[in-house]
Design an enzyme around this catalytic site. Structure first.
Site, PDB file in Angstrom:
ATOM      1  N   SER A 127      81.695  29.989  15.817  1.00 33.45           N
ATOM      2  CA  SER A 127      81.319  30.567  17.104  1.00 33.45           C
ATOM      3  C   SER A 127      80.611  29.511  17.954  1.00 33.45           C
ATOM      4  CB  SER A 127      80.449  31.809  16.879  1.00 33.45           C
ATOM      5  OG  SER A 127      80.346  32.580  18.051  1.00 33.45           O
ATOM      6  N   ASP A 151      90.163  38.403  15.488  1.00 35.13           N
ATOM      7  CA  ASP A 151      89.058  37.950  16.324  1.00 35.13           C
ATOM      8  C   ASP A 151      89.491  38.005  17.787  1.00 35.13           C
ATOM      9  OD1 ASP A 151      86.968  36.683  17.603  1.00 35.13           O
ATOM     10  OD2 ASP A 151      86.958  34.922  16.301  1.00 35.13           O
ATOM     11  N   HIS A 185      85.563  38.842  14.642  1.00 36.15           N
ATOM     12  CA  HIS A 185      84.927  37.536  14.829  1.00 36.15           C
ATOM     13  C   HIS A 185      83.948  37.210  13.711  1.00 36.15           C
ATOM     14  CE1 HIS A 185      83.270  34.096  16.882  1.00 36.15           C
ATOM     15  NE2 HIS A 185      82.056  34.635  16.914  1.00 36.15           N
TER      16      HIS A 185
END
Length: 385
Positions: free
Chosen positions: A158, A324, A357
Site C-alpha cells: 500500500s 483489491d 486490499h
C-alpha cells in the site's frame, strides 16, 4: 522555516534518532526542515559487510512496530509478524530488518502533534505538508547513519509500496531488490476521493478546532472514526464482507427500527473507528493521506513512467491481489510494463484472493510463497548465505 526540535508527547519504547541537525531535510515544498526525530525498530543483526539489510515500509495507518511481540499501543502483535521474524519469510536470523515511523507520523517521529520550538505548542497545521519523497529522504538519512550503502531489499504494501517505488526511482543504486505490494506508481482519482471524504469528516468535527485540538484539550474522535470507517471499507472486498458478516444482526433477535448498530457489519466498523482513534493522531491522518494523494512517479517525466526506472539494476517483484479494488492489478500491470520498457529485471504476480486490499496483511499462502521465493532468489544473487 524554523528548525523544529522534536518532542514526543508520549514516551514510546524503541529507538529514536535526531536527524537533519546540520544537513536539513529539503522537502518537496521547498522547505529546509530539521532537526527532526525519526522513530524506528530494528530486528536481527547487520552482517560485517552490511549487505543483509531489509527496509520494511509501513502503510498509511501502520508504524515501526512491524514484528514486536506486543505493540506498545494496541497490545497486539506487530502488524506484519506473520511474515517478519525468526525463520519466517523475512527472516530476522538472516537479515537485518529496519522499519521506521514515517515523518509526519504520530508514534515517535516528528509530526503535527509534536512541539514547534518557536511557539512551544503542537505544530498542528503549521507543520509543513509532506510527500512520499520526503518520507523516503528522511529514511535515507537513517540508512546513512547505519553506514549502509546498499539495501538488500526494500519491501512494503500500500503506502509502503509507494515508498518502495520512490526508493527505486530516487536511489536505484541503493536498492538491490524491491517488492512493491498492493500498490501503484500513482494514487488514483477514486482513492483521492475517498481520502478527501475522510479528511472532510475530520475537519467537520467541532472538536477538530481548526487543527488546534491538542491546545484545546479536545480530540476529533467522531470525525476521525468516520474517516477510518470509510477507508476501511476500501481495504476489504464485497465477498470478504459477505462471508464474514452477510446481513447478520448484532446480538438481537430482530431489527430495532432505529439508527442503532443493528447489523454486525455496522458494529464492526464502529469498533474499527474507535480503536483507530485510540492510537492515531487526526492531523497525522490528514498529512499522510495528502502525501499519498500527491504521489505520482510519472509526473516529472511528462507521463513517461518508464523513464523513472531507466538504467536501474534493481530486481523487482510487483505483487497484486485479484479482489483489491483500492490498488488494482491493472495498476500493477502498468507499473510492470513500464519496468519492462526500462529493461528492468521484473516479475509481476497477481494473487487470487477474495480478501481485498488487506490481503497482504492476512494469511495468504500463495502470497507468502511468492514473496519467499523472490527473497530467496535475490539473496542467492546477492551472495547472502
Amino acid at each position: 522555516m524554523s528548525n523544529p526540535a522534536p518532542h514526543s508527547r508520549r514516551a514510546l519504547p524503541g529507538h529514536q534518532i535526531v536527524l537533519g541537525d546540520h544537513d536539513k531535510l529539503r522537502l518537496d515544498s521547498g522547505i529546509e526542515f530539521g532537526p527532526f526525530t525519526l522513530a524506528y525498530q530494528t530486528y536481527g543483526k547487520l552482517n560485517a559487510d552490511k549487505s543483509n539489510a531489509i527496509l520494511v515500509c509501513h502503510a498509511l495507518t501502520g508504524d515501526q512496530y512491524v514484528a514486536d511481540d506486543v505493540h506498545p499501543i494496541t497490545g497486539k502483535e506487530g502488524w506484519w509478524r506473520a511474515i517478519v521474524g525468526p525463520g519466517k519469510i523475512i527472516d530476522t536470523e538472516k537479515y537485518f530488518i529496519i522499519c521506521t515511523n514515517v515523518i509526519g507520523g504520530c508514534l515517535g517521529s516528528t509530526g503535527p502533534k509534536e512541539t514547534n520550538p518557536e511557539t512551544g505548542k503542537p505544530w498542528g497545521l503549521d507543520f509543513p505538508v509532506i510527500t512520499i519523497g520526503d518520507m523516503v529522504r528522511a529514511q535515507t538519512m537513517l540508512i546513512d547513519h547505519f553506514g549502509i550503502d546498499s539495501l538488500f531489499a526494500v519491501i512494503g504494501g500500500s503506502m509502503g509500496g509507494m515508498q518502495v517505488l520512490e526508493w527505486c526511482k530516487s536511489y536505484p543504486a541503493r536498492v538491490f531488490a524491491a517488492a512493491p505490494i498492493a500498490t501503484s506508481y500513482r494514487h488514483s482519482a477514486q482513492n483521492i476521493a475517498f481520502h478527501e471524504v475522510g479528511r472532510q469528516a475530520v475537519m467537520a468535527d467541532p472538536d477538530w478546532c481548526g487543527g488546534n485540538y491538542l491546545l484545546e484539550g479536545k480530540k476529533p474522535a467522531r470525525g476521525l472514526a468516520v474517516a477510518r470507517m470509510t477507508a476501511h471499507i476500501t481495504y476489504l472486498s464485497e465477498p470478504a464482507l459477505h462471508r464474514k458478516f452477510g446481513r447478520k444482526l448484532q446480538n438481537r433477535g430482530g431489527i430495532t427500527y432505529s439508527f442503532d448498530h443493528d447489523f454486525q457489519v455496522e458494529s464492526y466498523l464502529r469498533h474499527q473507528g474507535k480503536s483507530f482513534v485510540d492510537r492515531f493522531d487526526a492531523n497525522s491522518y490528514l498529512y499522510i493521506t495528502r502525501a499519498m494523494d500527491y504521489f505520482d512517479l510519472s509526473v516529472e517525466f511528462d507521463g513517461r513512467l518508464a523513464e523513472a526506472f531507466r538504467g536501474s539494476n534493481t530486481r523487482f517483484c510487483v505483487i497484486s491481489f485479484s479482489s483489491d479494488w483500492c490498488f488494482t492489478t491493472a495498476e500493477s500491470r502498468r507499473l510492470a510494463h513500464a519496468l519492462n520498457a526500462a529493461s528492468c529485471n521484473v516479475s509481476c504476480v497477481e494473487i487470487e484472493s477474495d480478501k481485498g486490499h488487506d490481503a497482504f496483511l492476512l494469511d495468504e499462502p500463495d502470497f507468502h510463497m511468492v514473496l519467499s521465493g523472490f527473497i530467496e532468489g535475490a539473496a542467492e544473487a546477492r551472495g547472502l548465505k
